[in-house]
Design a protein around this motif. Structure first.
Motif, mmCIF file in Angstrom:
data_model
loop_
_atom_site.group_PDB
_atom_site.id
_atom_site.type_symbol
_atom_site.label_atom_id
_atom_site.label_comp_id
_atom_site.label_asym_id
_atom_site.label_seq_id
_atom_site.Cartn_x
_atom_site.Cartn_y
_atom_site.Cartn_z
ATOM 1 N N SER A 9 30.008 99.363 -12.862
ATOM 2 C CA SER A 9 28.812 99.107 -13.723
ATOM 3 C C SER A 9 27.390 99.684 -13.284
ATOM 4 O O SER A 9 27.652 100.506 -11.997
ATOM 5 N N GLN A 10 26.375 99.988 -13.951
ATOM 6 C CA GLN A 10 25.565 100.700 -13.606
ATOM 7 C C GLN A 10 24.051 99.871 -13.849
ATOM 8 O O GLN A 10 24.067 99.359 -15.059
ATOM 9 N N LEU A 11 23.278 99.499 -13.021
ATOM 10 C CA LEU A 11 21.857 98.863 -13.243
ATOM 11 C C LEU A 11 20.887 99.637 -13.297
ATOM 12 O O LEU A 11 20.661 100.626 -12.707
ATOM 13 N N ARG A 12 20.333 99.438 -14.574
ATOM 14 C CA ARG A 12 18.775 100.266 -14.690
ATOM 15 C C ARG A 12 17.642 99.414 -14.840
ATOM 16 O O ARG A 12 17.937 98.490 -15.797
ATOM 17 N N LEU A 13 16.839 99.302 -14.131
ATOM 18 C CA LEU A 13 15.628 98.464 -14.335
ATOM 19 C C LEU A 13 14.488 99.520 -14.583
ATOM 20 O O LEU A 13 14.156 100.557 -14.202
ATOM 21 N N GLN A 14 13.654 99.153 -15.810
ATOM 22 C CA GLN A 14 12.671 100.000 -16.377
ATOM 23 C C GLN A 14 11.238 99.065 -16.305
ATOM 24 O O GLN A 14 11.147 98.019 -17.097
ATOM 25 N N ASN A 15 10.360 99.620 -15.746
ATOM 26 C CA ASN A 15 9.150 98.926 -15.878
ATOM 27 C C ASN A 15 9.179 97.610 -15.620
ATOM 28 O O ASN A 15 8.492 96.728 -16.377
ATOM 29 N N LEU A 16 10.067 97.227 -14.861
ATOM 30 C CA LEU A 16 10.059 95.834 -14.572
ATOM 31 C C LEU A 16 8.745 94.962 -13.801
ATOM 32 O O LEU A 16 8.384 95.564 -12.724
ATOM 33 N N PHE A 39 2.877 85.900 -11.000
ATOM 34 C CA PHE A 39 2.822 84.234 -11.165
ATOM 35 C C PHE A 39 1.380 83.901 -11.089
ATOM 36 O O PHE A 39 0.572 84.378 -10.106
ATOM 37 N N ARG A 40 0.800 83.310 -12.150
ATOM 38 C CA ARG A 40 -0.408 82.914 -12.358
ATOM 39 C C ARG A 40 -1.658 83.858 -12.188
ATOM 40 O O ARG A 40 -2.497 83.998 -11.521
ATOM 41 N N GLY A 41 -1.105 85.089 -12.715
ATOM 42 C CA GLY A 41 -2.024 86.287 -12.771
ATOM 43 C C GLY A 41 -1.978 87.033 -11.365
ATOM 44 O O GLY A 41 -2.623 88.279 -11.535
ATOM 45 N N VAL A 42 -1.140 86.669 -10.537
ATOM 46 C CA VAL A 42 -1.150 87.502 -9.470
ATOM 47 C C VAL A 42 0.427 88.258 -9.392
ATOM 48 O O VAL A 42 1.500 87.674 -9.392
ATOM 49 N N PRO A 43 0.182 89.366 -9.314
ATOM 50 C CA PRO A 43 1.585 90.371 -9.513
ATOM 51 C C PRO A 43 2.350 90.163 -8.413
ATOM 52 O O PRO A 43 1.947 90.101 -7.215
ATOM 53 N N ALA A 44 3.801 90.159 -8.437
ATOM 54 C CA ALA A 44 4.578 90.054 -7.619
ATOM 55 C C ALA A 44 5.500 91.213 -7.652
ATOM 56 O O ALA A 44 5.808 91.712 -6.853
ATOM 57 N N VAL A 45 5.835 91.639 -8.960
ATOM 58 C CA VAL A 45 6.458 92.905 -9.039
ATOM 59 C C VAL A 45 5.921 93.711 -10.217
ATOM 60 O O VAL A 45 5.237 93.206 -11.116
ATOM 61 N N GLN A 46 5.427 95.014 -9.759
ATOM 62 C CA GLN A 46 4.863 95.809 -10.584
ATOM 63 C C GLN A 46 5.400 96.968 -11.153
ATOM 64 O O GLN A 46 5.792 97.834 -10.026
ATOM 65 N N ASP A 47 5.682 97.189 -12.343
ATOM 66 C CA ASP A 47 6.185 98.363 -12.962
ATOM 67 C C ASP A 47 7.411 99.211 -12.110
ATOM 68 O O ASP A 47 7.249 100.325 -11.632
ATOM 69 N N LEU A 48 8.545 98.235 -11.921
ATOM 70 C CA LEU A 48 9.599 98.855 -11.098
ATOM 71 C C LEU A 48 10.548 99.620 -11.900
ATOM 72 O O LEU A 48 11.198 98.929 -12.651
ATOM 73 N N TRP A 49 10.943 100.861 -11.397
ATOM 74 C CA TRP A 49 12.083 101.579 -12.208
ATOM 75 C C TRP A 49 12.978 101.808 -10.920
ATOM 76 O O TRP A 49 12.814 102.343 -10.009
ATOM 77 N N ARG A 84 14.525 84.396 -13.332
ATOM 78 C CA ARG A 84 13.094 84.123 -13.962
ATOM 79 C C ARG A 84 13.292 85.393 -15.053
ATOM 80 O O ARG A 84 13.936 86.248 -15.119
ATOM 81 N N SER A 85 12.420 85.267 -15.882
ATOM 82 C CA SER A 85 12.314 86.316 -16.976
ATOM 83 C C SER A 85 11.027 87.327 -16.730
ATOM 84 O O SER A 85 9.949 86.487 -16.065
ATOM 85 N N PRO A 86 11.326 88.483 -17.074
ATOM 86 C CA PRO A 86 9.922 89.508 -16.544
ATOM 87 C C PRO A 86 8.880 89.282 -17.534
ATOM 88 O O PRO A 86 9.014 88.794 -18.900
ATOM 89 N N ASP A 87 7.723 89.750 -17.199
ATOM 90 C CA ASP A 87 6.739 89.686 -18.117
ATOM 91 C C ASP A 87 6.807 90.832 -19.206
ATOM 92 O O ASP A 87 6.457 91.086 -20.414
ATOM 93 N N ALA A 88 7.300 92.123 -18.518
ATOM 94 C CA ALA A 88 7.609 93.313 -19.144
ATOM 95 C C ALA A 88 8.955 93.697 -18.494
ATOM 96 O O ALA A 88 9.096 93.596 -17.307
ATOM 97 N N GLY A 89 9.498 94.965 -19.195
ATOM 98 C CA GLY A 89 10.525 95.519 -18.628
ATOM 99 C C GLY A 89 11.851 95.141 -19.154
ATOM 100 O O GLY A 89 11.943 94.345 -20.033
ATOM 101 N N VAL A 90 12.837 96.135 -18.974
ATOM 102 C CA VAL A 90 14.100 96.080 -19.422
ATOM 103 C C VAL A 90 15.110 96.264 -18.060
ATOM 104 O O VAL A 90 14.920 96.748 -17.354
ATOM 105 N N ILE A 91 16.002 95.156 -18.127
ATOM 106 C CA ILE A 91 17.235 95.072 -17.145
ATOM 107 C C ILE A 91 18.541 95.607 -17.912
ATOM 108 O O ILE A 91 18.878 94.896 -19.035
#
Ligand code: ADP
Ligand code: MG
Length: 360
Positions: A2-9, A13-23, A53-60
Motif C-alpha cells: 500500500s501507499q498512503l497519500r495525504l493531501q491538504n489534510l 475543533f470548534r474553529g480551533v485548528p488541530a491539523v492544518q494543510d498536511l501533505w 473523524r472526517s476532515p474539513d478539507a483534504g484527501v486521504i
C-alpha cells in the motif's frame, strides 16, 4: 502493498485548528513516525486516516483509492491505541479472532490463525485467558495480534508503548520491528518521544501546532534540522551565529570555521554535541579551537562537557561536546575542540523534503 497519500489534510475543533494543510506520502512497507509534543495534532491525524473523524478539507488516498467516503471498517487499516481496549468478556483468543469473525472466516480457520498470531507476539498458550489476567505489556501484544491478524494494508499505532515502563518499551519496540519485518505492513507510529521515533522509523514526520515542520530520515533530522525548534526537539544543544562567506564561517573575531556547506551573510548554525571531538593538545588542522571546560556531567553512556571559547573575549560562546565516558577532562582545563567541516549545519527555511536539503 500500500501507499498512503495525504493531501491538504485539515481539521478544526470548534474553529480551533488541530491539523492544518498536511501533505504526506508513505511508501509501501515503510515505517513513518508522526512525532511532536502533546497536543500538536498527531492523534487527530491518525483518526482522520482511520476514518474515525472526517476532515474539513483534504484527501486521504490508499493505493490510489480515495478513502474520504469509505467507512472505517472498510479501509483495510488497523488502529492500536495507548491502551489496547480489548473486549473484557472475550478470551484473548476470541479477541484476536474477532476481526476474522467479522469478515466471515469460519471457526476452525479463525482459531488456527488466532493461535498462530499469538505465537508471533510470544503469547503462545494465553488464548484462554481473559484480558483482566494480562499485564499491560501482554495486553498491548494482544492488541497488536488482533490488529495484524486481519492483514491490514496500514497499521496505525497511537502511542502504543507510552503506558509501559522503559525496559518493557524497548522489548515491545523490538517486537513491533520484528512483526513489521515478518508482515511487511506499512506502519504509521504516533509518538511524542524522539528517541522512540528515531529507533523505530525509516522516516519521521515532525509536527508542531497542527503543521508538519520537517519530514526526513532520523539521521537527517539529527544532522540537518530545518530550524532551531526542530534541532532542539531532537536534543540539539549547540547554536551559533556567524558571518558566512561561502564555506568560511566566522564565529568570533579570531575564530573562522570551515564548512562543507556554503552560506552567505548572517547565519545561524548547529552541530550535534556527539560530533565534536576533544583533544588535550593542539595539532595542525582546520576547525580546531581552544576552549575551557566549564562543566562535566556523566550520564552513563556519555560524558557531557560544557566548553567556553574565549571566555575573556567580547563574545563568550559556550557549547557542549558529548564524548565517550572513557575519555575525561577536568573542569578548568583547556582542550582543543575539533568541529568536523561536514558536521556544521546552517539552518535553511522550513523544508519538507525527504532528500538531503541544499543549503542556501
Ligand atoms: P496529540 O495527539 O498530538 O497530543 P491531538 O490530535 O489529540 O494531539 O489534539 C490536537 C488538538 O486538538 C489539541 O489542541 C486538542 O486539544 C484538540 N482536540 C483534539 N480532539 C478534540 C475534540 N474532540 N474536541 C475539541 N478539541 C480537540
Ligand atoms: Mg495523542
Amino acid at each position: 502493498m500500500s501507499q498512503l497519500r495525504l493531501q491538504n489534510l485539515t481539521k478544526s475543533f470548534r474553529g480551533v485548528p488541530a491539523v492544518q494543510d498536511l501533505w504526506l506520502d508513505i511508501r509501501s512497507g515503510e515505517i513513518v513516525s508522526l512525532l511532536g509534543p502533546s497536543g500538536c495534532g498527531k492523534s487527530t491525524t491518525l483518526q482522520l486516516i482511520a476514518g474515525i473523524r472526517s476532515p474539513d478539507a483534504g484527501v486521504i488516498e490508499l493505493d490510489g483509492k480515495i478513502l474520504n467516503r469509505v467507512p472505517t471498517e472498510k479501509r483495510d487499516m488497523a488502529l492500536v491505541l495507548q491502551r489496547g481496549l480489548l473486549f473484557p468478556h472475550l478470551t484473548v483468543g476470541e479477541n484476536v479472532a474477532f476481526g476474522l469473525k467479522m469478515r466471515g472466516v469460519n471457526r476452525v480457520e479463525r482459531e488456527q490463525q488466532s493461535r498462530a498470531m499469538l505465537q508471533q507476539v510470544q503469547l503462545e498458550g494465553f488464548g484462554d485467558r481473559k484480558p483482566s489476567e494480562l499485564s499491560g505489556g501482554q495486553a498491548q501484544r494482544v492488541a497488536l495480534a488482533r490488529s495484524l491478524v486481519i492483514r491490514p494494508k496500514l497499521l496505525l499505532l497511537d502511542e502504543p508503548l507510552s503506558a509501559l515502563d522503559a525496559n518493557l518499551r524497548e522489548e515491545m519496540q523490538s517486537l513491533i520491528l520484528q512483526l513489521h519485518a515478518q508482515t511487511g505492513v506499512t506502519l504509521m507510529l504516533v509518538t511524542h518521544d524522539q528517541s522512540e521515533a528515531v529507533v523505530m522509523s525509516d522516516r519521521i514526520a515532525l509536527m508542531f501546532e497542527g503543521r508538519l515542520r520537517q519530514v526526513a530520515t532520523p539521521e537527517q533530522l539529527y544532522q540537518q534540522p530545518c530550524d532551531e525548534l526542530t534541532a532542539r526537539f531532537m536534543g540539539g544543544v549547540n547554536f551559533f551565529t556567524a558571518t558566512a562567506q561561502d564555506q568560511q564561517w566566522r564565529i568570533t573575531q579570531d575564530v573562522i570555521l570551515t564548512s562543507h556547506n556554503s552560506a552567505q551573510g548572517q547565519i545561524q548554525f548547529t552541530i550535534r554535541p556527539e560530533q565534536i571531538q576533544l583533544f588535550p593538545e593542539p595539532f595542525p588542522s582546520v576547525n580546531l579551537i581552544p576552549a575551557i571546560v566549564v562543566a562535566n556531567r556523566f550520564t552513563g553512556m556519555q560524558r557531557r562537557l560544557t566548553l567556553q571559547i574565549s571566555p575573556e573575549g567580547s563574545w563568550p560562546c559556550s557549547f557542549q561536546a558529548w564524548i565517550a565516558p572513557t575519555q575525561n577532562f577536568a573542569i578548568g582545563q583547556t582542550v582543543w575542540a575539533y568541529l568536523p567541516p561536514d558536521a556544521l549545519w546552517c539552518f535553511a527555511e522550513s523544508v519538507l523534503e525527504t532528500e538531503p536539503m541544499n543549503v542556501v
